[in-house]
Design a protein around this motif. Structure first.
Motif, PDB file in Angstrom:
ATOM      1  N   SER A 162      41.361  41.504  34.590  1.00 26.05           N
ATOM      2  CA  SER A 162      42.575  40.734  34.366  1.00 26.05           C
ATOM      3  C   SER A 162      43.317  40.561  35.688  1.00 26.05           C
ATOM      4  N   LYS A 163      44.300  39.669  35.697  1.00 27.20           N
ATOM      5  CA  LYS A 163      45.088  39.458  36.906  1.00 27.20           C
ATOM      6  C   LYS A 163      45.773  40.746  37.349  1.00 27.20           C
ATOM      7  N   THR A 164      46.236  41.523  36.367  1.00 30.47           N
ATOM      8  CA  THR A 164      46.916  42.784  36.687  1.00 30.47           C
ATOM      9  C   THR A 164      45.944  43.771  37.327  1.00 30.47           C
ATOM     10  N   GLN A 185      38.348  36.068  50.385  1.00 30.01           N
ATOM     11  CA  GLN A 185      36.971  35.653  50.119  1.00 30.01           C
ATOM     12  C   GLN A 185      36.401  36.290  48.854  1.00 30.01           C
ATOM     13  N   VAL A 186      37.171  37.199  48.251  1.00 25.32           N
ATOM     14  CA  VAL A 186      36.722  37.852  47.017  1.00 25.32           C
ATOM     15  C   VAL A 186      37.045  36.951  45.828  1.00 25.32           C
ATOM     16  N   HIS A 187      36.054  36.698  45.002  1.00 26.09           N
ATOM     17  CA  HIS A 187      36.254  35.876  43.812  1.00 26.09           C
ATOM     18  C   HIS A 187      36.719  36.785  42.676  1.00 26.09           C
ATOM     19  N   ALA A 188      38.020  36.785  42.442  1.00 27.22           N
ATOM     20  CA  ALA A 188      38.587  37.664  41.430  1.00 27.22           C
ATOM     21  C   ALA A 188      39.847  37.016  40.849  1.00 27.22           C
ATOM     22  N   PRO A 189      39.885  36.884  39.525  1.00 27.54           N
ATOM     23  CA  PRO A 189      38.818  37.204  38.576  1.00 27.54           C
ATOM     24  C   PRO A 189      37.551  36.386  38.839  1.00 27.54           C
ATOM     25  N   ILE A 190      36.430  36.972  38.504  1.00 29.78           N
ATOM     26  CA  ILE A 190      35.123  36.405  38.821  1.00 29.78           C
ATOM     27  C   ILE A 190      34.791  35.215  37.930  1.00 29.78           C
ATOM     28  N   GLY A 191      33.951  34.333  38.428  1.00 29.88           N
ATOM     29  CA  GLY A 191      33.391  33.248  37.628  1.00 29.88           C
ATOM     30  C   GLY A 191      34.181  31.962  37.678  1.00 29.88           C
ATOM     31  N   LEU A 192      33.519  30.876  37.280  1.00 28.94           N
ATOM     32  CA  LEU A 192      34.190  29.592  37.170  1.00 28.94           C
ATOM     33  C   LEU A 192      34.996  29.551  35.874  1.00 28.94           C
ATOM     34  N   PRO A 193      36.134  28.871  35.863  1.00 24.81           N
ATOM     35  CA  PRO A 193      37.003  28.877  34.681  1.00 24.81           C
ATOM     36  C   PRO A 193      36.512  27.957  33.576  1.00 24.81           C
TER      37      PRO A 193
END
Length: 326
Positions: A162-164, A185-193
């Motif tokens: 989660s964002k938190t 450069q970290v994809h967080a939260p991970i994945g495409l929306p």
């Protein structure tokens, strides 16, 4: 130094297995290849890493190691992530501190390791650009995995949460001295929306992001583990490489397969009747012989050979036969 196909592929396979990127110039007229030093100016290639030069008499090619996905966490989301990643030709390593989770039965085809996350990650090579998917079950393990990944020359880092949860972990990284530029450069939260909810849907969103980033970064073509095994073990008697494609075609430039002495195939150039025809042609090569083959399909032929709408593919066939195998 110009090398004949058998010697070239032996050297190339060893160096690729050790994580080295190779710049190669291939003479399509006499069938020799040479591996170029990275300090030497090299022709610009497409994202697939291959380009025809000098009216098609030479080929510049970049070969890269197969991308390695480090899957931190072996829970319910990790299973479909691993399955899809393998379909996308990632080599997958799964880490978890629970023996019943990090098992070969749950992750067939992947390398599984159980133990303390920090110790497992420390045992990995630090000189390669790995792809990290962090899907552990808690903040502490997330932080351990993220800290390690940030210290490597990573190709991708994605972290679920989660964002938190993500904010909490990022604050911990800032406290350890990691820069905003690096953390961005970290994809967080991970994945495409894409609105995924189930484990499989979330895995699809993660895999889609892996593809997106890989296509942005890709500078060459990799050989699958089955192809490398055939080359390194001496089982391959011929190699087939797609040099160019016009119109429709199942695999693009750089795709490669091996025809083995037992008649089996490693890798693929697209399957179907077209691959069968190419296999028959490759079987007829004499020791040391190379051959250029153009496969042209109209609409009707394409429907029967797996090429959808028709197209033209230029192939390089190389004999890897030793005379003792005649």
């Amino acid at each position: 130094m110009n090398l004949k196909p058998a010697e070239f592929w032996k050297q190339a396979a060893v160096r690729l297995q050790h994580g080295e990127e190779l710049h190669v110039l291939r003479n399509l007229e006499n069938g020799t290849s040479q591996i170029i030093s990275k300090t030497t100016p090299f022709p610009k290639t497409e994202s697939t890493g291959i380009a025809l030069l000098e009216n098609g008499s030479q080929c510049a090619q970049v070969l890269i190691p197969q991308p390695e996905l480090i899957l931190c966490g072996a829970g319910h989301i990790a299973i479909p992530v691993c399955q899809i990643a393998q379909m996308l030709e990632f080599s997958v390593t799964v880490l978890d501190d629970r023996k019943e989770f990090a098992s070969a039965e749950r992750f067939p085809g992947a390398s599984t390791h159980c133990g303390n996350f920090a110790e497992l990650l420390d045992s990995l090579p630090m000189d390669r650009s790995d792809w990290f998917v962090i899907v552990t079950r808690g903040h502490a393990d997330d932080s351990v995995c993220l800290e390690h990944a940030l210290k490597t020359p990573f190709a991708y880092i994605g972290m679920i949460g989660s964002k938190t949860k993500v904010q909490h972990t990022m604050e911990a990284m800032r406290a350890k001295g990691f820069s905003e530029e690096l953390l961005s450069q970290v994809h967080a939260p991970i994945g495409l929306p894409i609105g995924g909810v189930t484990p499989a849907e979330i895995a699809v969103s993660i895999a889609a992001q892996l593809v997106e980033v890989r296509r942005q970064k890709q500078t060459g073509m990799w050989l699958g583990e089955d192809v490398l095994h055939s080359l390194l073990s001496g089982q391959a008697k011929a190699a087939v490489t797609v040099l160019s494609k016009k119109g429709s075609g199942p695999r693009g430039p750089g795709a490669m397969m091996c025809l083995n002495y037992d008649g089996s195939l490693s890798g693929t150039i697209g399957g179907g009747e077209a691959e069968h025809l190419v296999t028959r042609e490759a079987s007829s090569l004499l020791p040391g012989e190379t051959r250029l083959l153009t496969c042209t399909m109209d609409g009707k032929q394409a429907a029967n050979t797996g090429m959808v709408c028709g197209g033209q593919v230029l192939l390089l066939l190389e004999s890897l036969k030793e005379r003792s195998h005649q």
